[in-house]
Design a protein around this motif. Structure first.
Motif, PDB file in Angstrom:
ATOM      1  N   TYR A   4       0.830  -1.179   0.000  1.00 59.31           N
ATOM      2  CA  TYR A   4       0.000   0.000   0.000  1.00 59.31           C
ATOM      3  C   TYR A   4       0.884   1.257   0.000  1.00 59.31           C
ATOM      4  O   TYR A   4       1.923   1.292   0.648  1.00 59.31           O
ATOM      5  CB  TYR A   4      -0.927   0.025   1.229  1.00 59.31           C
ATOM      6  CG  TYR A   4      -1.549   1.376   1.372  1.00 59.31           C
ATOM      7  CD1 TYR A   4      -2.611   1.731   0.561  1.00 59.31           C
ATOM      8  CD2 TYR A   4      -0.997   2.327   2.216  1.00 59.31           C
ATOM      9  CE1 TYR A   4      -3.135   3.010   0.611  1.00 59.31           C
ATOM     10  CE2 TYR A   4      -1.518   3.604   2.271  1.00 59.31           C
ATOM     11  CZ  TYR A   4      -2.584   3.931   1.471  1.00 59.31           C
ATOM     12  OH  TYR A   4      -3.080   5.197   1.507  1.00 59.31           O
ATOM     13  N   GLY A   5       0.475   2.275  -0.693  1.00 59.41           N
ATOM     14  CA  GLY A   5       1.193   3.556  -0.662  1.00 59.41           C
ATOM     15  C   GLY A   5       0.536   4.524  -1.613  1.00 59.41           C
ATOM     16  O   GLY A   5       0.413   4.227  -2.794  1.00 59.41           O
ATOM     17  N   GLY A   6       0.088   5.656  -1.119  1.00 65.97           N
ATOM     18  CA  GLY A   6      -0.652   6.616  -1.950  1.00 65.97           C
ATOM     19  C   GLY A   6       0.288   7.525  -2.738  1.00 65.97           C
ATOM     20  O   GLY A   6       0.525   7.338  -3.933  1.00 65.97           O
ATOM     21  N   GLY A  44      -8.330   8.616  -6.319  1.00 72.72           N
ATOM     22  CA  GLY A  44      -8.783   7.270  -6.692  1.00 72.72           C
ATOM     23  C   GLY A  44      -7.847   6.487  -7.602  1.00 72.72           C
ATOM     24  O   GLY A  44      -8.256   6.047  -8.689  1.00 72.72           O
ATOM     25  N   THR A  45      -6.609   6.255  -7.164  1.00 62.99           N
ATOM     26  CA  THR A  45      -5.710   5.410  -7.967  1.00 62.99           C
ATOM     27  C   THR A  45      -6.342   4.042  -8.223  1.00 62.99           C
ATOM     28  O   THR A  45      -6.271   3.507  -9.338  1.00 62.99           O
ATOM     29  CB  THR A  45      -4.359   5.212  -7.254  1.00 62.99           C
ATOM     30  OG1 THR A  45      -3.810   6.486  -6.955  1.00 62.99           O
ATOM     31  CG2 THR A  45      -3.377   4.455  -8.132  1.00 62.99           C
ATOM     32  N   ARG A  50      -2.068  -8.641  -6.428  1.00 60.78           N
ATOM     33  CA  ARG A  50      -3.062  -7.571  -6.482  1.00 60.78           C
ATOM     34  C   ARG A  50      -3.673  -7.494  -7.872  1.00 60.78           C
ATOM     35  O   ARG A  50      -4.903  -7.433  -8.014  1.00 60.78           O
ATOM     36  CB  ARG A  50      -2.426  -6.224  -6.127  1.00 60.78           C
ATOM     37  CG  ARG A  50      -3.433  -5.094  -6.138  1.00 60.78           C
ATOM     38  CD  ARG A  50      -2.787  -3.735  -6.232  1.00 60.78           C
ATOM     39  NE  ARG A  50      -2.121  -3.548  -7.526  1.00 60.78           N
ATOM     40  CZ  ARG A  50      -1.537  -2.423  -7.900  1.00 60.78           C
ATOM     41  NH1 ARG A  50      -1.505  -1.401  -7.073  1.00 60.78           N
ATOM     42  NH2 ARG A  50      -0.958  -2.328  -9.087  1.00 60.78           N
ATOM     43  N   VAL A  55      -2.704  -6.665  -0.395  1.00 62.22           N
ATOM     44  CA  VAL A  55      -2.234  -7.455  -1.541  1.00 62.22           C
ATOM     45  C   VAL A  55      -1.280  -6.588  -2.353  1.00 62.22           C
ATOM     46  O   VAL A  55      -1.455  -5.371  -2.432  1.00 62.22           O
ATOM     47  CB  VAL A  55      -3.401  -7.954  -2.432  1.00 62.22           C
ATOM     48  CG1 VAL A  55      -4.195  -9.031  -1.723  1.00 62.22           C
ATOM     49  CG2 VAL A  55      -4.308  -6.795  -2.838  1.00 62.22           C
ATOM     50  N   GLY A  92      -8.352  -1.038  -1.006  1.00 59.87           N
ATOM     51  CA  GLY A  92      -7.963   0.235  -0.386  1.00 59.87           C
ATOM     52  C   GLY A  92      -7.808   0.088   1.109  1.00 59.87           C
ATOM     53  O   GLY A  92      -8.137  -0.963   1.680  1.00 59.87           O
ATOM     54  N   ARG A  93      -7.282   1.161   1.719  1.00 61.21           N
ATOM     55  CA  ARG A  93      -7.183   1.168   3.182  1.00 61.21           C
ATOM     56  C   ARG A  93      -8.557   0.855   3.767  1.00 61.21           C
ATOM     57  O   ARG A  93      -9.566   1.366   3.272  1.00 61.21           O
ATOM     58  CB  ARG A  93      -6.780   2.572   3.669  1.00 61.21           C
ATOM     59  CG  ARG A  93      -5.386   2.968   3.393  1.00 61.21           C
ATOM     60  CD  ARG A  93      -5.170   4.436   3.780  1.00 61.21           C
ATOM     61  NE  ARG A  93      -5.865   5.343   2.874  1.00 61.21           N
ATOM     62  CZ  ARG A  93      -6.654   6.336   3.247  1.00 61.21           C
ATOM     63  NH1 ARG A  93      -6.878   6.574   4.520  1.00 61.21           N
ATOM     64  NH2 ARG A  93      -7.231   7.122   2.368  1.00 61.21           N
ATOM     65  N   TRP A 101     -16.667   9.328   1.858  1.00 62.60           N
ATOM     66  CA  TRP A 101     -15.939  10.591   1.805  1.00 62.60           C
ATOM     67  C   TRP A 101     -15.835  10.991   0.334  1.00 62.60           C
ATOM     68  O   TRP A 101     -16.213  10.221  -0.556  1.00 62.60           O
ATOM     69  CB  TRP A 101     -14.562  10.485   2.476  1.00 62.60           C
ATOM     70  CG  TRP A 101     -13.478   9.799   1.671  1.00 62.60           C
ATOM     71  CD1 TRP A 101     -13.641   8.767   0.775  1.00 62.60           C
ATOM     72  CD2 TRP A 101     -12.086  10.097   1.670  1.00 62.60           C
ATOM     73  NE1 TRP A 101     -12.428   8.401   0.244  1.00 62.60           N
ATOM     74  CE2 TRP A 101     -11.452   9.209   0.774  1.00 62.60           C
ATOM     75  CE3 TRP A 101     -11.283  11.025   2.347  1.00 62.60           C
ATOM     76  CZ2 TRP A 101     -10.069   9.225   0.527  1.00 62.60           C
ATOM     77  CZ3 TRP A 101      -9.918  11.026   2.101  1.00 62.60           C
ATOM     78  CH2 TRP A 101      -9.332  10.145   1.208  1.00 62.60           C
ATOM     79  N   GLU A 138      -6.811   1.952 -11.779  1.00 63.83           N
ATOM     80  CA  GLU A 138      -6.208   0.610 -11.889  1.00 63.83           C
ATOM     81  C   GLU A 138      -7.271  -0.416 -12.290  1.00 63.83           C
ATOM     82  O   GLU A 138      -7.027  -1.301 -13.119  1.00 63.83           O
ATOM     83  CB  GLU A 138      -5.570   0.202 -10.559  1.00 63.83           C
ATOM     84  CG  GLU A 138      -4.312   0.997 -10.225  1.00 63.83           C
ATOM     85  CD  GLU A 138      -3.868   0.846  -8.762  1.00 63.83           C
ATOM     86  OE1 GLU A 138      -2.739   1.229  -8.457  1.00 63.83           O
ATOM     87  OE2 GLU A 138      -4.674   0.367  -7.924  1.00 63.83           O
TER      88      GLU A 138
HETATM   89  N1  UDP Z   1      -3.192  -0.906  -2.674  1.00 60.82           N
HETATM   90  C1  UDP Z   1      -2.424  -2.062  -2.760  1.00 60.82           C
HETATM   91  N2  UDP Z   1      -2.746  -3.107  -1.979  1.00 60.82           N
HETATM   92  C2  UDP Z   1      -3.788  -3.089  -1.110  1.00 60.82           C
HETATM   93  C3  UDP Z   1      -4.585  -1.912  -1.023  1.00 60.82           C
HETATM   94  C4  UDP Z   1      -4.259  -0.832  -1.834  1.00 60.82           C
HETATM   95  O1  UDP Z   1      -1.478  -2.135  -3.545  1.00 60.82           O
HETATM   96  O2  UDP Z   1      -4.023  -4.096  -0.442  1.00 60.82           O
HETATM   97  C5  UDP Z   1      -2.859   0.234  -3.556  1.00 60.82           C
HETATM   98  C6  UDP Z   1      -3.936   0.471  -4.595  1.00 60.82           C
HETATM   99  O3  UDP Z   1      -3.812  -0.483  -5.652  1.00 60.82           O
HETATM  100  C7  UDP Z   1      -3.641   1.928  -4.975  1.00 60.82           C
HETATM  101  C8  UDP Z   1      -3.183   2.544  -3.653  1.00 60.82           C
HETATM  102  O4  UDP Z   1      -2.768   1.450  -2.821  1.00 60.82           O
HETATM  103  O5  UDP Z   1      -2.578   1.957  -5.911  1.00 60.82           O
HETATM  104  C9  UDP Z   1      -4.288   3.327  -2.956  1.00 60.82           C
HETATM  105  O6  UDP Z   1      -4.478   4.525  -3.599  1.00 60.82           O
HETATM  106  P1  UDP Z   1      -5.934   5.208  -3.697  1.00 60.82           P
HETATM  107  O7  UDP Z   1      -5.743   6.540  -4.379  1.00 60.82           O
HETATM  108  O8  UDP Z   1      -6.913   4.281  -4.317  1.00 60.82           O
HETATM  109  O9  UDP Z   1      -6.393   5.399  -2.174  1.00 60.82           O
HETATM  110  P2  UDP Z   1      -5.763   6.192  -0.927  1.00 60.82           P
HETATM  111  O10 UDP Z   1      -5.445   5.138   0.073  1.00 60.82           O
HETATM  112  O11 UDP Z   1      -4.534   6.920  -1.395  1.00 60.82           O
HETATM  113  O12 UDP Z   1      -6.879   7.082  -0.440  1.00 60.82           O
END
Ligand code: UDP
Length: 380
Positions: free
Chosen positions: A20-22, A294-295, A273, A268, A196-197, A289, A299
């Motif tokens: 995970y990483g925004g 919305g990455t 993923r 994942v 997502g988170r 919210w 995706e």
């Molecule tokens: N993501 C991931 N594994 C997870 C959950 C999320 O790799 O189990 C990635 C997801 O594919 C996306 C990012 O984390 O690339 C989340 O970015 P997004 O803008 O959707 O949400 P944010 O958490 O930044 O609000």
């Protein structure tokens, strides 16, 4: 025209992020595409970052993400130490044409205070700022500091001071969109995915309730606070509940997670993923919210998976109702839309992603903004 950009990704995670990483994901997507356009990139992040760049600076050897659970003043201390390194670099050299900053509030204030001789700063907003106007109080820096949003909806909600400094929005992108229209279709499974988170704004409780009521298999993927694996959360002590997302999971989501119809699989990453996403019948965004960028939405489209969502935040900008997904303002209707998701053509989703959400499209937009800021800062 040669251009050297100092890209500030902050001290929290390495770039690209381990799972995970925004912000770090956005930087990892943008930088290679900028370099293909001839931009030199100096990356300010942590020492463990592996993204190929022209030069790198770091204050911390490893990502400080776990420290985000510590008291606020300690978090600020880490952010300030990282920025002191960035500012030292800016003072020490004169070849940086522009700073592209992704670090919230604290970073911008520091860069703003650098004085008129410093390079121009483009600050990308990543958050929904309507609830946190105080974070950007006193934004100044004249024409030297400009901000951009990641969607029009995000900017429209931003505090006035930010809108006055805005140069528009640039939608997020994903490398998965490159040639997405040429990729062969993947057989769809039965599962619906929320990626997502796990946090109230992303609405996993609603998704889980609808899955049980309407009767579709649901996979929840993503971390709960700092916990990436169900076993780690299960082993965590009562202190874990200090984290609001942990409380949300235990109090609102866990009752629906039966390991059968509704599963939480933790974070994942990588191919796992992508396969989970490509094989899903739909991705579900039961938003509570105003989703800023919305990455995960782009995706999903890139992998040919229709998006079913509450029409909030950036969703109506990224998804066309009936063509690449199904949108509604009504929480209860969302469950019925999941059942109708098969009507959306996966090919259409992939075509849309290949046309609008590639790293090259994003990089071209940013280069245009960089040029605009440089012209502004050198104007007499
Ligand atoms: N993501 C991931 N594994 C997870 C959950 C999320 O790799 O189990 C990635 C997801 O594919 C996306 C990012 O984390 O690339 C989340 O970015 P997004 O803008 O959707 O949400 P944010 O958490 O930044 O609000």
């Amino acid at each position: 025209m040669s251009l050297t950009v100092l890209m500030n990704a902050g001290p929290w995670l390495s770039v690209p992020p381990p799972g995970y990483g925004g912000i770090e994901n956005v930087v990892a997507t943008l930088v290679p595409a900028l370099r293909r356009l001839g931009v030199r990139v100096v990356l300010a992040s942590v020492g463990s970052s592996t993204l190929p760049v022209d030069e790198r600076i770091s204050v911390f050897a490893d990502g400080q993400f776990a420290a985000l659970q510590r008291p606020y003043n300690q978090v600020c201390g880490i952010s300030q130490a990282h920025l002191a390194g960035v500012v030292r670099e800016l003072h020490a050299r004169d070849d940086i044409d522009l700073v592209h900053d992704h670090v919230e509030a604290v970073g911008l204030a520091t860069l703003t205070a650098m004085g008129p001789d410093a390079p121009p700063v483009l600050h990308t907003l990543h958050w929904d700022l309507a609830k946190h106007p105080e974070l950007y109080g006193g934004l100044d820096g004249g024409d030297r500091v400009r901000v951009n949003g990641v969607s029009a909806a995000q900017l429209a909600r931003a505090p006035k001071a930010l809108r006055e400094h805005s140069v528009g929005h640039v939608h997020l992108a994903t490398p998965l969109a490159i040639d997405a229209h040429r990729r062969p279709g993947v057989a769809k499974g039965e599962h619906v995915l929320v990626l997502g988170r796990i946090t109230p704004g992303k609405g996993q409780d609603l998704a889980a309730r609808l899955a049980q009521r309407v009767g579709f298999p649901l996979v929840l993927a993503g971390p709960v606070g700092p916990y990436h694996r169900p076993a780690d959360l299960a082993a965590a002590g009562d202190d874990a509940r200090l984290n609001p997302d942990v409380r949300f999971f235990h109090d609102e989501v866990a009752r629906y997670v039966d390991g059968d119809r509704v599963r939480w699989v933790g974070t994942v990453a990588g191919r796992d993923r992508d396969e989970l996403l490509a094989g899903a019948r739909a991705t579900l965004f039961p938003l509570r919210w105003e989703e800023p960028g919305g990455t995960a939405v782009v995706e999903s489209l890139a992998l040919g998976t229709p998006v079913v969502a509450i029409a909030r935040g950036c969703l109506p900008e990224l998804v066309e109702h009936g063509r690449t997904g199904l949108l509604t303002a009504d929480e209860e209707e969302l469950g019925d839309l999941v059942l109708a998701a098969d009507l959306v053509e996966p090919d259409e989703c992939r075509r849309e992603a290949a046309a609008r959400f590639t790293p090259a499209v994003m990089a071209r937009r940013y280069v245009a903004l960089y040029d605009q800021l440089r012209r502004r800062s050198t104007a007499p």
